[in-house]
Design a protein around this motif. Structure first.
Motif, mmCIF file in Angstrom:
data_model
loop_
_atom_site.group_PDB
_atom_site.id
_atom_site.type_symbol
_atom_site.label_atom_id
_atom_site.label_comp_id
_atom_site.label_asym_id
_atom_site.label_seq_id
_atom_site.Cartn_x
_atom_site.Cartn_y
_atom_site.Cartn_z
ATOM 1 N N LEU A 818 0.828 -1.208 0.000
ATOM 2 C CA LEU A 818 0.000 0.000 0.000
ATOM 3 C C LEU A 818 0.862 1.259 0.000
ATOM 4 O O LEU A 818 0.538 2.266 -0.646
ATOM 5 N N ILE A 819 1.976 1.222 0.721
ATOM 6 C CA ILE A 819 2.902 2.359 0.730
ATOM 7 C C ILE A 819 3.461 2.608 -0.669
ATOM 8 O O ILE A 819 3.543 3.752 -1.138
ATOM 9 N N LEU A 820 3.855 1.537 -1.337
ATOM 10 C CA LEU A 820 4.402 1.695 -2.681
ATOM 11 C C LEU A 820 3.344 2.187 -3.655
ATOM 12 O O LEU A 820 3.665 2.909 -4.609
ATOM 13 N N ASP A 821 2.091 1.769 -3.468
ATOM 14 C CA ASP A 821 1.028 2.265 -4.354
ATOM 15 C C ASP A 821 0.859 3.772 -4.246
ATOM 16 O O ASP A 821 0.582 4.444 -5.242
ATOM 17 N N GLY A 822 1.005 4.293 -3.030
ATOM 18 C CA GLY A 822 0.830 5.738 -2.837
ATOM 19 C C GLY A 822 2.133 6.482 -2.728
ATOM 20 O O GLY A 822 2.241 7.429 -1.935
ATOM 21 N N PHE A 823 3.128 6.100 -3.520
ATOM 22 C CA PHE A 823 4.457 6.699 -3.380
ATOM 23 C C PHE A 823 4.495 8.171 -3.766
ATOM 24 O O PHE A 823 5.393 8.906 -3.345
ATOM 25 N N LEU A 824 3.531 8.666 -4.569
ATOM 26 C CA LEU A 824 3.552 10.065 -5.016
ATOM 27 C C LEU A 824 2.887 11.011 -4.029
ATOM 28 O O LEU A 824 2.953 12.241 -4.218
ATOM 29 N N ILE A 825 2.243 10.504 -2.998
ATOM 30 C CA ILE A 825 1.528 11.374 -2.050
ATOM 31 C C ILE A 825 2.467 12.393 -1.406
ATOM 32 O O ILE A 825 2.141 13.603 -1.368
ATOM 33 N N PRO A 826 3.643 12.006 -0.876
ATOM 34 C CA PRO A 826 4.525 13.022 -0.272
ATOM 35 C C PRO A 826 4.965 14.098 -1.255
ATOM 36 O O PRO A 826 5.062 15.281 -0.875
ATOM 37 N N GLN A 827 5.220 13.754 -2.500
ATOM 38 C CA GLN A 827 5.661 14.749 -3.475
ATOM 39 C C GLN A 827 4.530 15.720 -3.795
ATOM 40 O O GLN A 827 4.769 16.928 -3.948
ATOM 41 N N VAL A 828 3.310 15.210 -3.911
ATOM 42 C CA VAL A 828 2.164 16.092 -4.169
ATOM 43 C C VAL A 828 1.990 17.079 -3.025
ATOM 44 O O VAL A 828 1.773 18.296 -3.233
ATOM 45 N N ILE A 829 2.104 16.617 -1.772
ATOM 46 C CA ILE A 829 1.940 17.498 -0.606
ATOM 47 C C ILE A 829 3.063 18.516 -0.540
ATOM 48 O O ILE A 829 2.834 19.711 -0.277
ATOM 49 N N LEU A 830 4.316 18.083 -0.760
ATOM 50 C CA LEU A 830 5.450 19.009 -0.701
ATOM 51 C C LEU A 830 5.343 20.064 -1.792
ATOM 52 O O LEU A 830 5.609 21.261 -1.535
ATOM 53 N N ASN A 831 4.963 19.679 -2.995
ATOM 54 C CA ASN A 831 4.799 20.665 -4.066
ATOM 55 C C ASN A 831 3.723 21.682 -3.697
ATOM 56 O O ASN A 831 3.853 22.879 -3.998
ATOM 57 N N ALA A 832 2.656 21.200 -3.050
ATOM 58 C CA ALA A 832 1.582 22.117 -2.671
ATOM 59 C C ALA A 832 2.031 23.068 -1.575
ATOM 60 O O ALA A 832 1.695 24.265 -1.594
ATOM 61 N N LEU A 833 2.781 22.575 -0.586
ATOM 62 C CA LEU A 833 3.230 23.434 0.501
ATOM 63 C C LEU A 833 4.239 24.473 0.027
ATOM 64 O O LEU A 833 4.270 25.589 0.533
ATOM 65 N N CYS A 834 5.111 24.103 -0.919
ATOM 66 C CA CYS A 834 6.164 25.005 -1.400
ATOM 67 C C CYS A 834 5.775 25.734 -2.685
ATOM 68 O O CYS A 834 6.534 26.591 -3.153
ATOM 69 N N ASP A 835 4.634 25.379 -3.256
ATOM 70 C CA ASP A 835 4.196 25.959 -4.534
ATOM 71 C C ASP A 835 5.324 25.876 -5.567
ATOM 72 O O ASP A 835 5.624 26.826 -6.277
ATOM 73 N N LYS A 837 7.463 24.870 -8.836
ATOM 74 C CA LYS A 837 7.255 24.672 -10.264
ATOM 75 C C LYS A 837 8.424 23.908 -10.900
ATOM 76 O O LYS A 837 8.500 23.799 -12.121
ATOM 77 N N GLU A 838 9.328 23.415 -10.022
ATOM 78 C CA GLU A 838 10.471 22.688 -10.537
ATOM 79 C C GLU A 838 10.021 21.340 -11.114
ATOM 80 O O GLU A 838 9.123 20.685 -10.584
ATOM 81 N N ILE A 839 10.677 20.934 -12.203
ATOM 82 C CA ILE A 839 10.429 19.593 -12.766
ATOM 83 C C ILE A 839 11.348 18.638 -12.014
ATOM 84 O O ILE A 839 12.364 18.172 -12.530
ATOM 85 N N ALA A 901 -0.343 10.942 -10.514
ATOM 86 C CA ALA A 901 0.588 11.243 -11.603
ATOM 87 C C ALA A 901 0.137 12.481 -12.365
ATOM 88 O O ALA A 901 0.971 13.322 -12.755
ATOM 89 N N VAL A 902 -1.172 12.617 -12.588
ATOM 90 C CA VAL A 902 -1.698 13.814 -13.258
ATOM 91 C C VAL A 902 -1.440 15.049 -12.403
ATOM 92 O O VAL A 902 -1.092 16.131 -12.913
ATOM 93 N N CYS A 903 -1.610 14.909 -11.062
ATOM 94 C CA CYS A 903 -1.349 16.041 -10.167
ATOM 95 C C CYS A 903 0.107 16.494 -10.261
ATOM 96 O O CYS A 903 0.389 17.703 -10.273
ATOM 97 N N ILE A 904 1.037 15.524 -10.290
ATOM 98 C CA ILE A 904 2.455 15.876 -10.405
ATOM 99 C C ILE A 904 2.704 16.628 -11.710
ATOM 100 O O ILE A 904 3.434 17.638 -11.748
ATOM 101 N N ARG A 909 3.932 21.898 -14.009
ATOM 102 C CA ARG A 909 3.700 22.797 -15.154
ATOM 103 C C ARG A 909 3.138 24.149 -14.711
ATOM 104 O O ARG A 909 3.549 25.194 -15.230
ATOM 105 N N PHE A 910 2.206 24.126 -13.733
ATOM 106 C CA PHE A 910 1.518 25.362 -13.354
ATOM 107 C C PHE A 910 1.774 25.785 -11.914
ATOM 108 O O PHE A 910 1.249 26.794 -11.466
ATOM 109 N N GLY A 911 2.531 25.040 -11.145
ATOM 110 C CA GLY A 911 2.794 25.408 -9.764
ATOM 111 C C GLY A 911 2.175 24.406 -8.807
ATOM 112 O O GLY A 911 1.121 23.819 -9.071
#
Length: 934
Positions: A818-835, A837-839, A901-904, A909-911
């Motif tokens: 289950l952890i591996l399935d949701g591996f992108l959750i921390p990156q989505v949250i960090l991008n949101a907290l820091c706004d 736009k880095e690839i 993946a779409v969120c990333i 692309r847009f912040g």
């Protein structure tokens, strides 16, 4: 007689003293085949054994202890006989309890035994005297804790269950290296030896012993049993002293037949109820050629109604009770058709390890085949109890006759492939006379003579008791062809009316008149193309209580015959069981048993399995009445097993491809960070840590499963046995993926620590950790709720029983998945907290990894539709204990993964805050801005 020494002109070799001999006593501990540390230990022991002088005491004088029995002589270099002439492979002994423990007369144990092997047999200067150098080994008793291992005989699959050596424990082992002389005239052998040992208390012992054995030159039925003793040469008060050990064995040397004519002339006919008998196809055949499985057959004794305490069986006067079983061993045949063997009696019906040449419980016999009677005719002699260890004869009363016959037709009430008779040739008034008795083979063999035929005698009762099932409801279902009789071997889970559990086996004995024979795999001919009803015969072995041995008093064997309807999958049979009346081994039959079984189709629906009943048709007040037994089994037919093997091969390839692409995607991410080092600090450390942790858990648990496989786990394998090799490759690929993720985590951590804005990034990372921990703890709680209950289930592959057990390790593996399935959750949250736009993540990494995590669920949807879940332990790719798999989860998890993946993609692309309703500035964090690299 031995040849005289050579008259060669070469000088005689100088007289040499007896070489030093040593005794080795090994403490009893179970060797484990897969523990590599034992090999250096064995090498060390071998090295030490090559230097006996380091541990031996002074030489034992042969003249002092054996000179009066067989005078010492100077040996020559000429061999008198082959080294195997003086050989005893399995003998009986009494004594030595201090080192070897006492006999354990319990089920699943092995009796104590001894063996003697001559290593050198040389002529000496004294005619008729030979020098013997050999090894005498005593084995202590042991205990078996594992009941059974089962393997299939099919070519498409096999069950591998590595033998757990902890299931057997020996009480001790003593080995003597001895040297001495044997006299052809007296038949006496005297040897001495000394050496090093250790007691049960761990005290070092310096042992010395003398071995005396009566081993006559001419062996016949009266001298075929040899006896002797081993005696300690230490003082009684010494710690190295042991009591005298008495030995008895069946000699394996040149044999002279002396009572074959008497056996043929006094041979008695088997009872008329046996019917037609089988003979030899070729007159030149011997019993060893035609019935080589005779030594593997167990027999049950049936005493007649006229049996009384005075004349009840050949051993009652000496034993005081009636043995229930017998077995033949040490069968040896001559070129002219004569043969000899040992008859062992016991009250234990299990393996022959509990039956040995024990004084008072055995007989030696010789005989031949009588063509006119189609019988084996023998004369037997009782083995006397221990009185004089060096007596001239260890047997007496050679007035016992034995005959054996092989029925040509089996029925529901007579399924013995071998029937015999024991009688006395004495007059009824003689002291040693006893009433004749019958013995029959029992149990399912699977290796029947292909000339055997089956005769149905209860089909009238079958037609009266069995009702026709509704064929219309079964039109869409296809049931197996009974000619593939391995598909009709069932492991049964038995439930009593009180709810007690038991287990058993159902083995098809015959289809039509043809006896099923595993070796020949003979298939009967169809009577018509549309034949739907088959006459079928079964052999049931069951135990009413769980974990009860099959040879316990609670066990019951049922012979059955009836019909099988290939259109409905219904097997309806009438059964018979044997029981003893009045506790006198007088066998009677109860044939008022009805058995109904519904087998699953070849295209089963989920939840469809074998089920049925075994019930008595007697009234409740009848003493032979028993309450109905419910039977069930999870069945996998040969075709389904072949499909499973093919599926497993494909899954191995799929998992190897997935791990390869996982390594490629991580490698591409590392290349991306090398080209754009400024994005490293914006990669979520939490994401990489959880991703690495998930791979580490999978790697550790796979290694733990590898250890469990070597101890107890069953593996279904295809041809070639390449599954285990690929398992090693899978673990190596998992290790490579783990190391690459560790490298990516290290690079990101170092870049974050060196960044000037590390305070704001670490603050955002802490918030990410808190949110992720909440999400993962909630996910772990959900995984715990949906886990299967801790239980043990049984699955049936043709002639194979496979056990599947759920454990807490499965829950941990599910959580890691289950952890591996949701591996992108921390990156989505960090991008949101820091706004941000880095690839920070390469598309190949997050899109490719998302696809790799979604593919098992897509495959599970396909597998659940086209493969009915039968054997979860055979799942390699998309394993049920490696993630959450069900119709709902197989849709939710890939969908959520694609959403992340779409969120990333949108965030890069847009912040990072563009997908949320509030501005990132409200969180009081610094906004990440691009940094121009020099």
């Amino acid at each position: 007689m031995a040849a005289s020494p050579s008259s060669s002109s070469s000088p005689m070799p100088p007289r040499t003293p007896l070489s030093k001999s040593r005794v080795t006593i090994t403490s009893s501990f179970p060797l484990r085949n897969h523990e590599q540390w034992i090999h250096p230990f064995l090498l060390l022991m071998f090295f030490l054994a090559s230097f006996p002088s380091c541990f031996s005491s002074a030489d034992v004088s042969y003249a002092d202890h054996c000179g009066s029995i067989v005078p010492e002589s100077t040996p020559s270099t000429l061999r008198a006989y082959s080294d195997s002439y003086f050989r005893i492979s399995s003998g009986y002994f009494v004594g030595g309890d201090r080192f070897l423990g006492e006999d354990s007369r319990i089920d699943f144990s092995a009796l104590r035994s001894f063996a003697f092997y001559s290593r050198s047999v040389l002529l000496t200067h004294t005619p008729g005297t030979l020098q013997i150098v050999g090894t005498l080994i005593f084995h202590g008793g042991g205990f078996h804790f594992a009941h059974r291992n089962f393997t299939s005989r099919g070519r498409s699959l096999r069950l591998v269950r590595p033998w757990n050596t902890r299931s057997f424990k020996r009480l001790g082992r003593v080995s003597f290296d001895l040297s001495g002389f044997w006299s052809e005239e007296t038949g006496k052998l005297c040897m001495v030896g000394n050496g090093f040992g250790r007691s049960k208390e761990g005290i070092s012992l310096d042992l010395s012993a003398v071995f005396n054995l009566k081993y006559p030159t001419a062996a016949n039925i009266t001298s075929s049993v040899v006896s002797g003793y081993l005696e300690s040469l230490a003082s009684v008060n010494s710690t190295s002293y042991f009591d005298r050990i008495m030995v008895l064995a069946y000699a394996q040397r040149k044999y002279e037949y002396t009572k074959v004519f008497q056996a043929r002339s006094s041979c008695s006919f088997i009872h008329d109820s046996v019917g037609q008998l089988m003979g030899f196809l070729d007159r030149r055949q011997s019993i060893c050629d035609a019935h080589g499985d005779l030594l593997r057959t167990r027999f049950k004794l049936e005493y007649g109604s006229s049996c009384s305490n005075r004349n009840c069986g050949p051993l009652y006067n000496s034993l005081g009770f009636q043995p229930a079983f017998l077995k033949f061993t040490s069968l040896d045949c001559s070129d002219d058709g004569k043969f000899r063997l040992v008859v062992l009696f016991s009250n234990y019906s299990g393996p022959s390890s509990m039956m040995m040449l024990e004084p008072g419980m055995a007989m030696v016999a010789e005989g031949s085949w009588v063509q006119t009677k189609n019988q084996l005719c023998l004369i037997a002699c009782r083995v006397k109890a221990f009185t004089d260890a060096l007596a001239d004869n260890a047997v007496d009363d050679c007035t016992i006759g034995i005959s054996l016959a092989f029925p040509a037709v089996l029925t529901i009430e007579s399924r013995s492939t071998t029937v015999g008779k024991i009688w006395s040739n004495l007059n009824e008034t003689s002291p040693g006379y006893f009433s004749s008795l019958i013995f029959r083979s029992f149990g399912y063999s699977g290796e029947y003579d292909n000339r055997l035929r089956y005769k149905y005698t209860k089909m009238g009762e079958v037609r009266k008791s069995c009702t026709e099932a509704d064929v219309r409801r079964s039109r869409k279902k296809r049931y197996p062809d009974p000619r593939n009789y391995i598909d009709f071997m069932f492991y049964l889970l038995i439930t009593t009316s009180e709810g007690k559990l038991g287990n058993g086996f159902a083995n098809p004995l015959a289809l039509g008149e043809t006896i099923n024979h595993i070796a020949s795999m003979k298939r009967p001919t169809l009577l018509a193309n549309n034949q739907s009803m088959w006459n079928i015969s079964y052999y049931f072995t069951h135990a009413n209580h769980q974990n009860a041995p099959f040879n316990s008093p609670d066990a019951g064997d049922i012979s059955a015959e009836g019909t099988y309807n290939i259109k409905t999958g219904v097997i309806c049979m009438v059964g018979c069981r044997s029981f003893d009346t009045q506790g006198n081994n007088l066998v009677s039959k109860d044939c008022r048993i009805l058995i109904n079984i519904q087998i699953p189709p070849l295209n089963p629906e989920p939840g469809e399995h074998l089920h049925g009943t075994i019930r008595s048709t007697r009234t409740n007040l009848d003493p032979l009445f028993f309450k109905p037994l419910e039977i069930s089994s999870q069945v996998m037919y040969g075709r389904q097993a072949a499909q499973s093997v093919w599926r497993m091969d494909i899954e191995i390839i799929m998992i190897l491809i997935s791990l390869t692409f996982s390594c490629i995607f991580v490698g591409l991410q590392l290349l991306h960070t090398n080209k754009h080092p400024g994005v490293l600090s914006s990669i979520s450390i939490t994401m990489l840590a959880f991703l690495t942790f998930g791979h580490m858990v999978v790697l550790v648990l796979n290694f733990e499963a590898l250890l469990r496989n070597h101890k107890k786990q069953n593996v279904l394998q295809g041809n070639g046995g390449w599954l285990e090799v690929n398992e090693v490759v899978v673990r190596l690929m998992t290790m490579a993926a783990f190391l690459l993720h560790c490298r990516l985590l290290q690079v990101a951590w170092c870049a974050r620590s060196a960044n000037d804005g590390k305070n704001s990034l670490w603050l955002a990372e802490r918030k990410t950790i808190r949110l992720c921990l909440f999400i993962y703890i909630a996910g772990g709680f959900i995984a715990w709720l949906v886990r299967p209950s801790s239980q043990k289930t049984f699955h049936q592959v043709p002639h194979i029983t496979i056990e599947t057990r759920y454990s807490p390790w499965d829950d941990i593996q599910t959580y890691a998945g289950l952890i591996l399935d949701g591996f992108l959750i921390p990156q989505v949250i960090l991008n949101a907290l820091c706004d941000s736009k880095e690839i920070s993540l390469a598309p190949s990494f997050y899109v490719g990894t998302t696809i790799l995590r979604a593919l098992p669920h897509v495959y599970d949807l396909y597998r659940s539709r086209y493969y009915i879940p039968r054997l979860n332990s055979s799942y390699i790719y998309a394993r049920p204990n490696g993630d959450l798999y069900s119709l709902a989860w197989d849709i939710i998890i890939p969908g959520v993964g694609i959403l992340f993946a779409v969120c990333i993609y949108i965030q890069q692309r847009f912040g990072g805050a563009c997908i949320f309703c509030r501005r990132i500035g409200s969180l009081g964090l610094y906004e990440m801005v691009p940094v121009a690299s020099s």
